[in-house]
Motif scaffolding. Structure first.
Motif, PDB file in Angstrom:
ATOM      1  N   SER A  24       0.822  -1.208   0.000  1.00 21.94           N
ATOM      2  CA  SER A  24       0.000   0.000   0.000  1.00 21.94           C
ATOM      3  C   SER A  24       0.860   1.264   0.000  1.00 21.94           C
ATOM      4  CB  SER A  24      -0.930   0.012   1.212  1.00 21.94           C
ATOM      5  OG  SER A  24      -1.855  -1.044   1.129  1.00 21.94           O
ATOM      6  N   ARG A  25       0.347   2.294  -0.609  1.00 22.29           N
ATOM      7  CA  ARG A  25       1.065   3.562  -0.715  1.00 22.29           C
ATOM      8  C   ARG A  25       0.144   4.748  -0.456  1.00 22.29           C
ATOM      9  NH1 ARG A  25       2.514   2.218  -7.030  1.00 22.29           N
ATOM     10  NH2 ARG A  25       0.397   2.117  -7.826  1.00 22.29           N
ATOM     11  N   ALA A  27      -3.311   4.688   0.065  1.00 27.63           N
ATOM     12  CA  ALA A  27      -4.722   4.609  -0.301  1.00 27.63           C
ATOM     13  C   ALA A  27      -5.518   3.889   0.783  1.00 27.63           C
ATOM     14  CB  ALA A  27      -4.877   3.873  -1.631  1.00 27.63           C
ATOM     15  N   ARG A  30      -9.189  -1.139  -0.051  1.00 32.86           N
ATOM     16  CA  ARG A  30     -10.418  -1.563  -0.707  1.00 32.86           C
ATOM     17  C   ARG A  30     -10.639  -3.056  -0.483  1.00 32.86           C
ATOM     18  NH1 ARG A  30      -7.260   1.193  -4.057  1.00 32.86           N
ATOM     19  NH2 ARG A  30      -6.654  -0.709  -5.135  1.00 32.86           N
ATOM     20  N   GLN A  33      -8.440  -5.143  -2.620  1.00 36.74           N
ATOM     21  CA  GLN A  33      -7.054  -5.165  -2.160  1.00 36.74           C
ATOM     22  C   GLN A  33      -6.906  -6.141  -0.996  1.00 36.74           C
ATOM     23  OE1 GLN A  33      -5.621  -1.567  -0.252  1.00 36.74           O
ATOM     24  NE2 GLN A  33      -3.677  -1.736  -1.315  1.00 36.74           N
ATOM     25  N   SER A  56     -12.375   2.942   5.419  1.00 38.18           N
ATOM     26  CA  SER A  56     -11.778   3.918   4.501  1.00 38.18           C
ATOM     27  C   SER A  56     -10.706   4.708   5.233  1.00 38.18           C
ATOM     28  CB  SER A  56     -12.865   4.846   3.945  1.00 38.18           C
ATOM     29  OG  SER A  56     -13.803   4.122   3.202  1.00 38.18           O
ATOM     30  N   LYS A  58      -6.346   5.406   5.364  1.00 36.38           N
ATOM     31  CA  LYS A  58      -5.119   5.276   4.583  1.00 36.38           C
ATOM     32  C   LYS A  58      -4.217   4.196   5.181  1.00 36.38           C
ATOM     33  CE  LYS A  58      -3.173   9.287   3.487  1.00 36.38           C
ATOM     34  NZ  LYS A  58      -3.103   9.401   2.026  1.00 36.38           N
ATOM     35  N   HIS A  60      -0.290   2.059   4.582  1.00 39.29           N
ATOM     36  CA  HIS A  60       1.037   2.165   3.972  1.00 39.29           C
ATOM     37  C   HIS A  60       1.858   0.922   4.300  1.00 39.29           C
ATOM     38  CE1 HIS A  60      -0.327   6.277   4.984  1.00 39.29           C
ATOM     39  NE2 HIS A  60       0.332   6.687   3.932  1.00 39.29           N
ATOM     40  N   ALA A  68       3.918   7.768  -0.712  1.00 39.59           N
ATOM     41  CA  ALA A  68       2.681   8.528  -0.516  1.00 39.59           C
ATOM     42  C   ALA A  68       2.973   9.982  -0.178  1.00 39.59           C
ATOM     43  CB  ALA A  68       1.844   7.885   0.588  1.00 39.59           C
ATOM     44  N   CYS A  72       0.847  12.839  -2.202  1.00 40.62           N
ATOM     45  CA  CYS A  72      -0.345  13.380  -1.539  1.00 40.62           C
ATOM     46  C   CYS A  72      -0.107  14.843  -1.172  1.00 40.62           C
ATOM     47  CB  CYS A  72      -0.676  12.590  -0.274  1.00 40.62           C
ATOM     48  SG  CYS A  72      -1.165  10.875  -0.577  1.00 40.62           S
ATOM     49  N   SER A  78      -5.799  11.890  -1.033  1.00 42.50           N
ATOM     50  CA  SER A  78      -5.497  10.754  -1.891  1.00 42.50           C
ATOM     51  C   SER A  78      -4.248  11.027  -2.708  1.00 42.50           C
ATOM     52  CB  SER A  78      -6.683  10.471  -2.831  1.00 42.50           C
ATOM     53  OG  SER A  78      -7.858  10.207  -2.106  1.00 42.50           O
ATOM     54  N   THR A  79      -3.637   9.961  -3.198  1.00 45.48           N
ATOM     55  CA  THR A  79      -2.479  10.127  -4.067  1.00 45.48           C
ATOM     56  C   THR A  79      -2.929  10.714  -5.398  1.00 45.48           C
ATOM     57  OG1 THR A  79      -2.701   7.883  -4.948  1.00 45.48           O
ATOM     58  CG2 THR A  79      -1.313   8.167  -3.005  1.00 45.48           C
TER      59      THR A  79
END
Length: 222
Positions: A24-25, A27, A30, A33, A56, A58, A60, A68, A72, A78-79
């Motif tokens: 993850s970066r 986001a 989801r 994911q 929801s 973030k 990493h 990120a 960001c 968000s990215t």
């Protein structure tokens, strides 16, 4: 967006307490994911089935925290889909840092400098050295590194004096707008003005390592 050492620090401090998710970066996690992680990491599938990964928020991994910060424009944003540095600790060290060293003898202690765990020529983990910062409870911490430590910890702070940090590098794209002694404030998400920093009366805490082992984050893909 401008790339600066100060923003690397401000972004990283703003992620403290948020979860780790390999690959993850920045986001939100989801459902697709999460399912991918369950499929790819069957040994820890129960971890990736954690209900928190439906939220929801973030996420990493270690090098994703650096990436990120470069994509960001806000702590909670968000990215932007543009990735100016590599995703991977080894690649960030080799390809994105020109000023660097495979030891800590001449570590400059400039906030925004990346620090690494190394195993031979492979960099197994990366963190962002922020130096001194004030946490949301008003306590001051020194010699601090912000890192996405692993699935059991998330994004935390540790000490640069931890012997596992054995290499450093400065991102070539970042403007060196910080200096030794700068103080960042997690409550405001900003660099403390020099006069206010000098007068700061918050309790100072010398940061110590938060873990005796980071084996869960020591993967060349992180």
């Amino acid at each position: 967006m401008p790339y600066t050492n100060s923003w690397l620090c401000i972004y990283a401090i703003g992620q403290l307490g948020r979860p780790y998710l390999m690959g993850s970066r920045g986001a939100a996690a989801r459902s697709t994911q999460k399912q991918l992680k369950q499929n790819n990491y069957t040994a820890t599938s129960s971890y990736y089935a954690n209900p928190n990964y439906n939220k929801s928020v973030k996420h990493h991994d270690c090098s994703g925290l650096v990436l990120a910060a470069m994509t960001c424009s806000s702590i909670n944003g968000s990215t932007n889909g543009k990735y100016p540095v590599a995703h991977g600790a080894t690649s960030q060290y080799n390809a994105n840092c020109k000023t660097k060293a495979n030891n800590m003898k001449n570590f400059p202690k400039i906030p925004g400098t990346l620090v690494f765990h190394s195993s031979g020529s492979t960099k197994t983990h990366v963190g962002i050295y922020v130096g001194t910062f004030i946490d949301k409870k008003g306590k001051k911490h020194t010699n601090a590194v912000i890192e996405a430590m692993g699935r059991n910890w998330g994004v935390v702070y540790s000490s640069v004096s931890n012997s596992k940090w054995n290499a450093w590098g400065q991102l070539s794209l970042c403007k060196k707008d910080t200096k030794v002694g700068d103080v960042f404030d997690a409550r405001t998400g900003a660099l403390v003005p020099p006069t206010a920093s000098a007068a700061q009366s918050s309790t100072t805490t010398t940061t110590t390592s938060t873990s005796t082992s980071t084996s869960t984050t020591s993967t060349s893909a992180d």
